[in-house]
Design a protein around this motif. Structure first.
Motif, PDB file in Angstrom:
ATOM      1  N   ASN A 115      39.040  43.182  35.018  1.00  0.00           N
ATOM      2  CA  ASN A 115      39.662  42.419  33.947  1.00  0.00           C
ATOM      3  C   ASN A 115      38.632  41.677  33.108  1.00  0.00           C
ATOM      4  O   ASN A 115      38.784  41.580  31.894  1.00  0.00           O
ATOM      5  N   ILE A 116      37.598  41.157  33.726  1.00  0.00           N
ATOM      6  CA  ILE A 116      36.533  40.515  32.950  1.00  0.00           C
ATOM      7  C   ILE A 116      35.884  41.532  32.016  1.00  0.00           C
ATOM      8  O   ILE A 116      35.655  41.246  30.834  1.00  0.00           O
ATOM      9  N   LEU A 117      35.624  42.720  32.514  1.00  0.00           N
ATOM     10  CA  LEU A 117      35.034  43.765  31.681  1.00  0.00           C
ATOM     11  C   LEU A 117      35.958  44.138  30.526  1.00  0.00           C
ATOM     12  O   LEU A 117      35.515  44.233  29.377  1.00  0.00           O
ATOM     13  N   LEU A 118      37.236  44.330  30.822  1.00  0.00           N
ATOM     14  CA  LEU A 118      38.187  44.682  29.764  1.00  0.00           C
ATOM     15  C   LEU A 118      38.334  43.560  28.736  1.00  0.00           C
ATOM     16  O   LEU A 118      38.461  43.824  27.541  1.00  0.00           O
ATOM     17  N   THR A 119      38.301  42.318  29.190  1.00  0.00           N
ATOM     18  CA  THR A 119      38.413  41.188  28.268  1.00  0.00           C
ATOM     19  C   THR A 119      37.184  41.097  27.375  1.00  0.00           C
ATOM     20  O   THR A 119      37.292  40.774  26.188  1.00  0.00           O
ATOM     21  N   LEU A 120      36.022  41.379  27.923  1.00  0.00           N
ATOM     22  CA  LEU A 120      34.808  41.367  27.103  1.00  0.00           C
ATOM     23  C   LEU A 120      34.805  42.497  26.077  1.00  0.00           C
ATOM     24  O   LEU A 120      34.280  42.342  24.973  1.00  0.00           O
ATOM     25  N   LEU A 121      35.374  43.634  26.446  1.00  0.00           N
ATOM     26  CA  LEU A 121      35.426  44.761  25.517  1.00  0.00           C
ATOM     27  C   LEU A 121      36.481  44.563  24.433  1.00  0.00           C
ATOM     28  O   LEU A 121      36.372  45.134  23.351  1.00  0.00           O
ATOM     29  N   TYR A 166      40.071  41.677  23.743  1.00  0.00           N
ATOM     30  CA  TYR A 166      40.992  40.714  24.333  1.00  0.00           C
ATOM     31  C   TYR A 166      42.307  41.371  24.759  1.00  0.00           C
ATOM     32  O   TYR A 166      42.826  41.102  25.846  1.00  0.00           O
ATOM     33  N   ILE A 167      42.848  42.240  23.926  1.00  0.00           N
ATOM     34  CA  ILE A 167      44.155  42.859  24.198  1.00  0.00           C
ATOM     35  C   ILE A 167      44.129  43.731  25.458  1.00  0.00           C
ATOM     36  O   ILE A 167      45.052  43.629  26.273  1.00  0.00           O
ATOM     37  N   PRO A 168      43.114  44.572  25.687  1.00  0.00           N
ATOM     38  CA  PRO A 168      43.100  45.319  26.953  1.00  0.00           C
ATOM     39  C   PRO A 168      43.053  44.411  28.177  1.00  0.00           C
ATOM     40  O   PRO A 168      43.669  44.721  29.202  1.00  0.00           O
ATOM     41  N   GLY A 169      42.377  43.289  28.072  1.00  0.00           N
ATOM     42  CA  GLY A 169      42.334  42.345  29.182  1.00  0.00           C
ATOM     43  C   GLY A 169      43.696  41.738  29.453  1.00  0.00           C
ATOM     44  O   GLY A 169      44.098  41.569  30.606  1.00  0.00           O
ATOM     45  N   ARG A 222      51.455  32.129  35.925  1.00  0.00           N
ATOM     46  CA  ARG A 222      50.458  33.211  35.958  1.00  0.00           C
ATOM     47  C   ARG A 222      50.512  34.055  34.691  1.00  0.00           C
ATOM     48  O   ARG A 222      49.473  34.464  34.172  1.00  0.00           O
ATOM     49  N   LEU A 223      51.711  34.338  34.199  1.00  0.00           N
ATOM     50  CA  LEU A 223      51.828  35.113  32.960  1.00  0.00           C
ATOM     51  C   LEU A 223      51.263  34.350  31.770  1.00  0.00           C
ATOM     52  O   LEU A 223      50.612  34.937  30.905  1.00  0.00           O
ATOM     53  N   LEU A 224      51.501  33.048  31.709  1.00  0.00           N
ATOM     54  CA  LEU A 224      50.914  32.247  30.630  1.00  0.00           C
ATOM     55  C   LEU A 224      49.390  32.237  30.726  1.00  0.00           C
ATOM     56  O   LEU A 224      48.697  32.342  29.710  1.00  0.00           O
ATOM     57  N   LEU A 225      48.870  32.122  31.945  1.00  0.00           N
ATOM     58  CA  LEU A 225      47.416  32.191  32.123  1.00  0.00           C
ATOM     59  C   LEU A 225      46.882  33.560  31.727  1.00  0.00           C
ATOM     60  O   LEU A 225      45.793  33.671  31.162  1.00  0.00           O
ATOM     61  N   ALA A 226      47.647  34.612  32.028  1.00  0.00           N
ATOM     62  CA  ALA A 226      47.220  35.967  31.680  1.00  0.00           C
ATOM     63  C   ALA A 226      47.132  36.152  30.172  1.00  0.00           C
ATOM     64  O   ALA A 226      46.288  36.903  29.686  1.00  0.00           O
ATOM     65  N   ILE A 227      47.984  35.476  29.444  1.00  0.00           N
ATOM     66  CA  ILE A 227      47.949  35.596  27.984  1.00  0.00           C
ATOM     67  C   ILE A 227      46.825  34.750  27.403  1.00  0.00           C
ATOM     68  O   ILE A 227      46.117  35.183  26.495  1.00  0.00           O
ATOM     69  N   LEU A 228      46.629  33.556  27.941  1.00  0.00           N
ATOM     70  CA  LEU A 228      45.600  32.663  27.406  1.00  0.00           C
ATOM     71  C   LEU A 228      44.200  33.044  27.896  1.00  0.00           C
ATOM     72  O   LEU A 228      43.264  33.130  27.098  1.00  0.00           O
ATOM     73  N   LEU A 229      44.050  33.209  29.192  1.00  0.00           N
ATOM     74  CA  LEU A 229      42.765  33.563  29.811  1.00  0.00           C
ATOM     75  C   LEU A 229      43.015  34.659  30.845  1.00  0.00           C
ATOM     76  O   LEU A 229      43.268  34.356  32.019  1.00  0.00           O
ATOM     77  N   PRO A 230      42.958  35.915  30.440  1.00  0.00           N
ATOM     78  CA  PRO A 230      43.330  37.008  31.345  1.00  0.00           C
ATOM     79  C   PRO A 230      42.621  37.007  32.708  1.00  0.00           C
ATOM     80  O   PRO A 230      43.290  37.174  33.724  1.00  0.00           O
TER      81      PRO A 230
END
Length: 52
Positions: A30-36, A38-41, A5-13
């Motif tokens: 999380n989708i919103l934060l990732t779109l805004l 990558y690091i916040p996601g 899960r942590l690896l997935l969180a780093i690759l695809l939050p």
């Protein structure tokens, strides 16, 4: 399983969050934060996975 899960969180939050909590508030946030940005996601995804 948390290591995966942590690896997935780093690759695809959003995918990391989805595997932890499913489709819900944290997933959409999380989708919103990732779109805004990558690091916040990634930060949010790691927080969600570590808090449960």
């Amino acid at each position: 399983m948390d290591l995966i899960r942590l690896l997935l969180a780093i690759l695809l939050p959003p995918l990391g969050v989805f595997t932890q909590v499913g489709i819900g508030l944290h997933f959409w946030l999380n989708i919103l934060l990732t779109l805004l940005g990558y690091i916040p996601g990634v930060i949010h995804a790691v927080y969600v996975i570590a808090s449960d």
